[in-house]
Enzyme design. Sequence first.
Site, short mmCIF file in Angstrom:
data_model
loop_
_atom_site.label_atom_id
_atom_site.label_comp_id
_atom_site.label_asym_id
_atom_site.label_seq_id
_atom_site.Cartn_x
_atom_site.Cartn_y
_atom_site.Cartn_z
N ILE A 8 0.84 -1.21 0.00
CA ILE A 8 0.00 0.00 0.00
C ILE A 8 0.88 1.25 0.00
N SER A 19 11.70 -5.66 5.56
CA SER A 19 11.42 -7.00 6.09
C SER A 19 10.37 -7.73 5.26
N ASN A 20 9.52 -6.96 4.56
CA ASN A 20 8.50 -7.61 3.73
C ASN A 20 8.36 -6.90 2.39
N PHE A 66 2.76 3.24 7.63
CA PHE A 66 2.35 1.91 7.13
C PHE A 66 3.13 0.78 7.79
N SER A 69 -7.26 -1.12 10.42
CA SER A 69 -7.86 -2.20 9.65
C SER A 69 -9.28 -2.45 10.13
N TYR A 102 -2.65 -9.67 15.88
CA TYR A 102 -2.47 -8.62 14.87
C TYR A 102 -3.53 -7.53 15.06
N LYS A 158 -3.47 -3.30 16.28
CA LYS A 158 -4.11 -2.14 15.63
C LYS A 158 -5.00 -1.40 16.62
N ASN A 168 -10.55 -4.61 2.38
CA ASN A 168 -9.62 -5.60 1.80
C ASN A 168 -8.92 -5.04 0.57
N ASN A 225 -1.56 -15.42 2.05
CA ASN A 225 -2.66 -15.65 3.00
C ASN A 225 -3.96 -15.15 2.42
N ASN A 226 -3.86 -14.11 1.60
CA ASN A 226 -5.06 -13.40 1.15
C ASN A 226 -5.59 -13.95 -0.17
N GLY A 242 -11.17 -18.44 12.76
CA GLY A 242 -11.15 -16.99 13.00
C GLY A 242 -11.85 -16.19 11.92
P1 NAD Z 1 3.44 -4.62 3.49
O1 NAD Z 1 4.01 -5.72 4.32
O2 NAD Z 1 3.51 -4.76 2.01
O3 NAD Z 1 4.10 -3.23 3.90
C1 NAD Z 1 4.56 -2.96 5.20
C2 NAD Z 1 5.95 -2.39 5.07
O4 NAD Z 1 6.46 -2.09 6.38
C3 NAD Z 1 6.94 -3.35 4.42
O5 NAD Z 1 7.63 -2.68 3.39
C4 NAD Z 1 7.88 -3.76 5.56
O6 NAD Z 1 9.18 -4.02 5.09
C5 NAD Z 1 7.80 -2.53 6.45
N1 NAD Z 1 8.07 -2.77 7.88
C6 NAD Z 1 7.53 -3.70 8.69
N2 NAD Z 1 8.03 -3.61 9.93
C7 NAD Z 1 8.90 -2.57 9.91
C8 NAD Z 1 9.73 -1.98 10.89
N3 NAD Z 1 9.79 -2.44 12.14
N4 NAD Z 1 10.50 -0.92 10.55
C9 NAD Z 1 10.47 -0.46 9.27
N5 NAD Z 1 9.71 -0.97 8.30
C10 NAD Z 1 8.93 -2.03 8.62
O7 NAD Z 1 1.93 -4.42 3.96
P2 NAD Z 1 0.77 -3.54 3.34
O8 NAD Z 1 -0.28 -4.47 2.83
O9 NAD Z 1 1.31 -2.51 2.46
O10 NAD Z 1 0.18 -2.89 4.67
C11 NAD Z 1 0.57 -1.62 5.12
C12 NAD Z 1 -0.13 -1.32 6.43
O11 NAD Z 1 -1.55 -1.43 6.24
C13 NAD Z 1 0.23 -2.29 7.55
O12 NAD Z 1 0.32 -1.56 8.76
C14 NAD Z 1 -0.96 -3.23 7.59
O13 NAD Z 1 -1.15 -3.77 8.87
C15 NAD Z 1 -2.10 -2.30 7.20
N6 NAD Z 1 -3.25 -3.01 6.63
C16 NAD Z 1 -3.05 -3.83 5.54
C17 NAD Z 1 -4.14 -4.54 5.02
C18 NAD Z 1 -3.94 -5.48 3.86
O14 NAD Z 1 -4.78 -6.37 3.67
N7 NAD Z 1 -2.90 -5.33 3.04
C19 NAD Z 1 -5.43 -4.41 5.58
C20 NAD Z 1 -5.59 -3.55 6.66
C21 NAD Z 1 -4.49 -2.84 7.17
N1 UFG Z 2 -10.16 -17.13 1.35
C1 UFG Z 2 -10.27 -18.36 0.75
N2 UFG Z 2 -9.12 -18.97 0.34
C2 UFG Z 2 -7.88 -18.40 0.48
C3 UFG Z 2 -7.80 -17.13 1.09
C4 UFG Z 2 -8.96 -16.52 1.53
O1 UFG Z 2 -11.36 -18.90 0.60
O2 UFG Z 2 -6.88 -19.01 0.09
C5 UFG Z 2 -11.40 -16.44 1.77
C6 UFG Z 2 -11.48 -16.16 3.26
O3 UFG Z 2 -12.03 -17.26 3.94
C7 UFG Z 2 -12.37 -14.91 3.29
C8 UFG Z 2 -12.01 -14.19 1.98
O4 UFG Z 2 -11.42 -15.17 1.14
O5 UFG Z 2 -13.72 -15.29 3.22
C9 UFG Z 2 -11.02 -13.05 2.18
O6 UFG Z 2 -9.87 -13.55 2.87
P1 UFG Z 2 -8.52 -12.69 2.98
O7 UFG Z 2 -7.54 -13.53 3.71
O8 UFG Z 2 -8.14 -12.18 1.64
O9 UFG Z 2 -8.96 -11.42 3.83
P2 UFG Z 2 -9.54 -11.33 5.31
O10 UFG Z 2 -10.83 -10.57 5.21
O11 UFG Z 2 -9.58 -12.64 5.99
O12 UFG Z 2 -8.41 -10.48 6.04
C10 UFG Z 2 -8.06 -9.18 5.59
C11 UFG Z 2 -6.61 -8.88 5.97
C12 UFG Z 2 -6.47 -8.80 7.46
C13 UFG Z 2 -7.47 -7.85 8.03
C14 UFG Z 2 -8.86 -8.19 7.57
C15 UFG Z 2 -9.88 -7.17 8.01
O13 UFG Z 2 -5.76 -9.88 5.48
O14 UFG Z 2 -5.18 -8.32 7.76
O15 UFG Z 2 -8.92 -8.24 6.13
O16 UFG Z 2 -9.54 -5.93 7.51
F1 UFG Z 2 -7.41 -7.93 9.37
#
Ligand code: NAD
Ligand code: UFG
Length: 333
Positions: free
Chosen positions: A12, A34-35, A78, A122, A146, A150, A176, A195-196, A290
């Site tokens: 993001i 790290s990611n 972020f 989130s 997690y 938040k 999402n 995971n997603n 969950g």
């Molecule tokens: P991402 O893992 O792609 O980005 C997070 C970034 O933070 C990475 O580049 C990682 O290297 C960096 N990072 C992690 N720990 C660090 C640290 N201690 N010091 C410096 N850098 C660090 O994840 P994203 O999907 O871009 O998510 C960004 C933010 O949005 C996160 O806080 C996440 O929890 C939140 N969020 C994401 C989602 C989603 O589904 N992607 C949903 C809700 C909230």
């Molecule tokens: N799903 C599958 N198969 C997969 C992955 C997901 O069927 O391999 C399903 C899940 O059961 C769910 C839907 O697809 O019904 C979405 O799952 P995601 O894992 O993509 O997203 P979640 O809603 O479970 O979780 C996301 C973020 C979390 C955040 C949450 C609420 O990954 O970090 O939304 O904002 F906490």
Amino acid sequence: MTIFVTGGAGYIGSHTCVELLQNGHNVVVYDNLSNSSVEALKRVETITGKLITFIIGDIRDESSLTQAMQGCDAVIHFAGLKAVGESVAKPLEYYDNNVQGTLCLLRSMQTNSIKTLVFSSSATVYGDPESLPLREDHPLRTTNPYGQTKLVIEDILRDLYRSDNTWQIMILRYFNPVGAHESGLIGEDPQDIPNNLMPFIAQVAIGRRENLNIFGENYPTHDGTGVRDYIHVVDLAHGHLKALEALTSPQCTAINLGTGIGYSVLDVVNAFSKASQQSIPYIIAPRREGDIAACYADPSKANTAIGWSAKRNLDQMCHDAWNFQSKNPTGYK
Ligand code: NAD
Ligand code: UFG
């Protein structure tokens, strides 16, 4: 303005850097990689034709952080760990990285007299919804470490504002995030097995994985599979720009960033299959521990508070996710 972006190399964060640079802001990215990969930032520079100041560092390294943010006007935060399952296995790592890291960030901001902050929260802070669509005043509770990080950070921000009401804080609760930049240069690049849902489907479509496991088919939803509010990452990134621009007065405001529309897993499979012209073989698997049945936003507060609403639909999300996946079959590597 010069914006300090923690985690700016991530999924993001990199898309938000594009929005910021294209709207005349300077960007300082602080990330420990790290990611993520520095390649994402190089591609942001290619898309925008602008340069990013990049500092490799950990947000828990307070002295490095304090030095790095000197001269910046605002922070978008972020940086954090985000895998729900991993947080159950490694809670201490999650609390340390996310909560301790944010405390360091807030102290560094105080030291530098920077009091404008946009924070990535989130929809997970709503837990299992009591009512849908989810409004910002829905009770807050979470079911995993997690989500707890938040919620704790949100509480810290509300307490901080109560103690010093000169802060300007926007808490953005993402639903999402999916999709990728229309250029196909930047997108989501999971390091391990995704995971997603959407990145998993994309890897099935490209042939990296044999089939999708659909976690549960007997939820009380229109087709029995889980329903979520998928939001295009470019719309989400734009929301950060609008939030920043709206922070012209002291406040601590929480806002949903979602579309307000819930799609099921099967809806997403069908839309992705259409966008990619690939078949997506799937197996019905047991429910994932969950998981909730359905989750989608009431996005109206974002419209009134920051003048934002999502523009891109599910077909566009799938099209752009596929465009990135097919142009980068092994991600940034
Ligand atoms: P991402 O893992 O792609 O980005 C997070 C970034 O933070 C990475 O580049 C990682 O290297 C960096 N990072 C992690 N720990 C660090 C640290 N201690 N010091 C410096 N850098 C660090 O994840 P994203 O999907 O871009 O998510 C960004 C933010 O949005 C996160 O806080 C996440 O929890 C939140 N969020 C994401 C989602 C989603 O589904 N992607 C949903 C809700 C909230
Ligand atoms: N799903 C599958 N198969 C997969 C992955 C997901 O069927 O391999 C399903 C899940 O059961 C769910 C839907 O697809 O019904 C979405 O799952 P995601 O894992 O993509 O997203 P979640 O809603 O479970 O979780 C996301 C973020 C979390 C955040 C949450 C609420 O990954 O970090 O939304 O904002 F906490």
